[in-house]
Motif scaffolding. Structure first.
Motif, PDB file in Angstrom:
ATOM      1  N   ALA A 133       0.828  -1.216   0.000  1.00 19.49           N
ATOM      2  CA  ALA A 133       0.000   0.000   0.000  1.00 19.49           C
ATOM      3  C   ALA A 133       0.859   1.262   0.000  1.00 19.49           C
ATOM      4  CB  ALA A 133      -0.946  -0.012   1.204  1.00 19.49           C
ATOM      5  N   ALA A 134       1.930   1.256   0.783  1.00 19.17           N
ATOM      6  CA  ALA A 134       2.769   2.456   0.884  1.00 19.17           C
ATOM      7  C   ALA A 134       3.391   2.803  -0.467  1.00 19.17           C
ATOM      8  CB  ALA A 134       3.863   2.252   1.935  1.00 19.17           C
ATOM      9  N   VAL A 135       3.788   1.768  -1.219  1.00 18.06           N
ATOM     10  CA  VAL A 135       4.367   1.991  -2.544  1.00 18.06           C
ATOM     11  C   VAL A 135       3.275   2.333  -3.558  1.00 18.06           C
ATOM     12  CG1 VAL A 135       5.405   0.739  -4.478  1.00 18.06           C
ATOM     13  CG2 VAL A 135       6.539   0.780  -2.265  1.00 18.06           C
ATOM     14  N   ALA A 136       2.169   1.607  -3.508  1.00 15.02           N
ATOM     15  CA  ALA A 136       1.080   1.841  -4.468  1.00 15.02           C
ATOM     16  C   ALA A 136       0.533   3.263  -4.333  1.00 15.02           C
ATOM     17  CB  ALA A 136      -0.027   0.811  -4.270  1.00 15.02           C
ATOM     18  N   GLN A 137       0.394   3.744  -3.078  1.00 19.85           N
ATOM     19  CA  GLN A 137      -0.127   5.098  -2.834  1.00 19.85           C
ATOM     20  C   GLN A 137       1.000   6.119  -2.849  1.00 19.85           C
ATOM     21  OE1 GLN A 137      -1.995   4.904   1.028  1.00 19.85           O
ATOM     22  NE2 GLN A 137      -3.190   3.092   0.476  1.00 19.85           N
ATOM     23  N   ASP A 138       2.238   5.648  -2.825  1.00 20.68           N
ATOM     24  CA  ASP A 138       3.415   6.495  -2.750  1.00 20.68           C
ATOM     25  C   ASP A 138       3.315   7.501  -1.608  1.00 20.68           C
ATOM     26  OD1 ASP A 138       5.815   7.624  -3.195  1.00 20.68           O
ATOM     27  OD2 ASP A 138       5.309   8.563  -5.111  1.00 20.68           O
ATOM     28  N   GLN A 139       3.020   6.968  -0.418  1.00 18.86           N
ATOM     29  CA  GLN A 139       3.030   7.823   0.771  1.00 18.86           C
ATOM     30  C   GLN A 139       3.319   7.001   2.025  1.00 18.86           C
ATOM     31  OE1 GLN A 139      -0.817   9.642   0.591  1.00 18.86           O
ATOM     32  NE2 GLN A 139      -1.869   7.919   1.502  1.00 18.86           N
ATOM     33  N   THR A 140       3.777   7.697   3.049  1.00 15.14           N
ATOM     34  CA  THR A 140       4.027   7.048   4.339  1.00 15.14           C
ATOM     35  C   THR A 140       2.716   6.527   4.906  1.00 15.14           C
ATOM     36  OG1 THR A 140       5.954   8.417   4.800  1.00 15.14           O
ATOM     37  CG2 THR A 140       4.839   7.442   6.702  1.00 15.14           C
ATOM     38  N   VAL A 141       2.740   5.296   5.401  1.00 12.06           N
ATOM     39  CA  VAL A 141       1.552   4.690   6.005  1.00 12.06           C
ATOM     40  C   VAL A 141       1.890   4.342   7.453  1.00 12.06           C
ATOM     41  CG1 VAL A 141      -0.070   2.755   5.922  1.00 12.06           C
ATOM     42  CG2 VAL A 141       0.781   3.747   3.787  1.00 12.06           C
ATOM     43  N   ILE A 142       1.047   4.794   8.382  1.00 15.55           N
ATOM     44  CA  ILE A 142       1.187   4.453   9.797  1.00 15.55           C
ATOM     45  C   ILE A 142      -0.068   3.686  10.208  1.00 15.55           C
ATOM     46  CG2 ILE A 142       1.320   5.337  12.163  1.00 15.55           C
ATOM     47  CD1 ILE A 142       2.856   7.755  11.113  1.00 15.55           C
ATOM     48  N   ILE A 143       0.132   2.477  10.748  1.00 17.82           N
ATOM     49  CA  ILE A 143      -0.994   1.647  11.193  1.00 17.82           C
ATOM     50  C   ILE A 143      -0.868   1.478  12.705  1.00 17.82           C
ATOM     51  CG2 ILE A 143      -2.200  -0.553  10.927  1.00 17.82           C
ATOM     52  CD1 ILE A 143      -2.105   1.072   8.337  1.00 17.82           C
ATOM     53  N   ASP A 144      -1.814   2.076  13.446  1.00 17.55           N
ATOM     54  CA  ASP A 144      -1.745   2.032  14.913  1.00 17.55           C
ATOM     55  C   ASP A 144      -2.043   0.637  15.463  1.00 17.55           C
ATOM     56  OD1 ASP A 144      -1.056   4.679  15.115  1.00 17.55           O
ATOM     57  OD2 ASP A 144      -3.114   5.379  15.441  1.00 17.55           O
ATOM     58  N   ASP A 145      -2.918  -0.110  14.781  1.00 18.43           N
ATOM     59  CA  ASP A 145      -3.300  -1.447  15.244  1.00 18.43           C
ATOM     60  C   ASP A 145      -3.378  -2.357  14.026  1.00 18.43           C
ATOM     61  OD1 ASP A 145      -4.355  -3.749  16.249  1.00 18.43           O
ATOM     62  OD2 ASP A 145      -6.210  -2.857  16.990  1.00 18.43           O
ATOM     63  N   VAL A 146      -2.304  -3.106  13.789  1.00 18.41           N
ATOM     64  CA  VAL A 146      -2.241  -3.921  12.562  1.00 18.41           C
ATOM     65  C   VAL A 146      -3.355  -4.961  12.513  1.00 18.41           C
ATOM     66  CG1 VAL A 146       0.229  -3.581  12.159  1.00 18.41           C
ATOM     67  CG2 VAL A 146      -0.534  -5.514  13.568  1.00 18.41           C
ATOM     68  N   ASN A 147      -3.801  -5.409  13.686  1.00 16.50           N
ATOM     69  CA  ASN A 147      -4.827  -6.462  13.697  1.00 16.50           C
ATOM     70  C   ASN A 147      -6.195  -5.961  13.261  1.00 16.50           C
ATOM     71  OD1 ASN A 147      -3.127  -8.609  14.531  1.00 16.50           O
ATOM     72  ND2 ASN A 147      -3.091  -7.709  16.574  1.00 16.50           N
ATOM     73  N   SER A 148      -6.354  -4.647  13.168  1.00 16.48           N
ATOM     74  CA  SER A 148      -7.626  -4.123  12.687  1.00 16.48           C
ATOM     75  C   SER A 148      -7.531  -3.662  11.233  1.00 16.48           C
ATOM     76  CB  SER A 148      -8.106  -2.979  13.590  1.00 16.48           C
ATOM     77  OG  SER A 148      -7.263  -1.864  13.395  1.00 16.48           O
ATOM     78  N   ASP A 149      -6.400  -3.953  10.563  1.00 19.45           N
ATOM     79  CA  ASP A 149      -6.262  -3.564   9.154  1.00 19.45           C
ATOM     80  C   ASP A 149      -6.241  -4.816   8.283  1.00 19.45           C
ATOM     81  OD1 ASP A 149      -5.262  -2.768   6.588  1.00 19.45           O
ATOM     82  OD2 ASP A 149      -4.613  -0.899   7.533  1.00 19.45           O
ATOM     83  N   PRO A 150      -7.242  -4.982   7.426  1.00 26.91           N
ATOM     84  CA  PRO A 150      -7.330  -6.224   6.638  1.00 26.91           C
ATOM     85  C   PRO A 150      -6.184  -6.403   5.655  1.00 26.91           C
ATOM     86  CG  PRO A 150      -8.995  -4.623   5.932  1.00 26.91           C
ATOM     87  CD  PRO A 150      -8.359  -4.072   7.183  1.00 26.91           C
ATOM     88  N   ARG A 151      -5.458  -5.308   5.337  1.00 26.68           N
ATOM     89  CA  ARG A 151      -4.349  -5.434   4.386  1.00 26.68           C
ATOM     90  C   ARG A 151      -3.110  -6.052   5.016  1.00 26.68           C
ATOM     91  NH1 ARG A 151      -3.892   0.812   3.033  1.00 26.68           N
ATOM     92  NH2 ARG A 151      -3.867   0.725   5.310  1.00 26.68           N
ATOM     93  N   TYR A 152      -3.063  -6.025   6.339  1.00 30.18           N
ATOM     94  CA  TYR A 152      -1.843  -6.404   7.061  1.00 30.18           C
ATOM     95  C   TYR A 152      -1.412  -7.845   6.778  1.00 30.18           C
ATOM     96  CZ  TYR A 152       1.221  -7.574  10.965  1.00 30.18           C
ATOM     97  OH  TYR A 152       2.270  -8.026  11.722  1.00 30.18           O
ATOM     98  N   LEU A 153      -0.130  -8.012   6.446  1.00 26.27           N
ATOM     99  CA  LEU A 153       0.484  -9.339   6.301  1.00 26.27           C
ATOM    100  C   LEU A 153       1.304  -9.580   7.560  1.00 26.27           C
ATOM    101  CD1 LEU A 153       1.908  -8.983   2.670  1.00 26.27           C
ATOM    102  CD2 LEU A 153      -0.144 -10.253   3.333  1.00 26.27           C
TER     103      LEU A 153
END
Ligand code: SME
Length: 153
Positions: free
Chosen positions: A71-91
């Protein structure tokens, strides 16, 4: 300043990245995994794991369409995820990881890869981390602009 001095004499991109993954987490106890993913020069849709510190990960190659890293590369921006377990993209790499920051690296105005940090703490990353890591990303990008991506250790 220490970083910039090192980068100006570094023998290779890998050396610059190794220096940073050693230095970045050294004084920051909540940086539990620190590494580089760079776009594959032969396949711009895939990120390849570079130098890292922390637990080995099964995610050695990540399609740009997947993960926080993609996502960070696709959107070309810094991404901060406070709770990875609540983000469906998280690997998931480590079950202990709770938050993540991914900062793109640019050369000649294009994204070429990223710095990825995982923390065992929830919401570990602030605007100060972002500013610091964006400076680190610039050092790597400037190195590539001067020397090219293909230089090997
Ligand atoms: N968590 C990342 C994968 C890389 S590991 O954190 C080292 C992601 O969601 O893209």
């Amino acid at each position: 300043a220490e970083l910039k001095a090192f980068a100006s004499t570094a023998p290779s991109l890998t050396a610059v990245q190794e220096f940073l993954v050693e230095l970045i987490p050294a004084r920051l106890s909540y940086y539990n995994w620190t590494g580089f993913y760079m776009l594959d020069p032969e396949d711009a849709e895939t990120l390849v794991l570079g130098p890292f510190r922390g637990a080995p990960t099964e995610h050695v190659r990540i399609p740009v369409s997947q993960g926080i890293c993609g996502a960070a590369v696709a959107q070309d921006q810094t991404v901060i995820i406070d709770d990875v377990n609540s983000d469906p993209r998280y690997l998931a790499c480590s079950l202990e990881t709770r938050s993540e920051i991914v900062v793109p690296v640019h050369a000649h105005g294009k994204v070429i890869g990223e710095i990825d940090i995982d923390s065992h703490d929830l919401a570990a990353f602030t605007a100060a981390d972002r500013a610091f890591l964006e400076e680190c990303a610039k050092i790597v990008g400037s190195y590539v602009e001067r020397t090219g991506i293909s230089s090997k250790a």
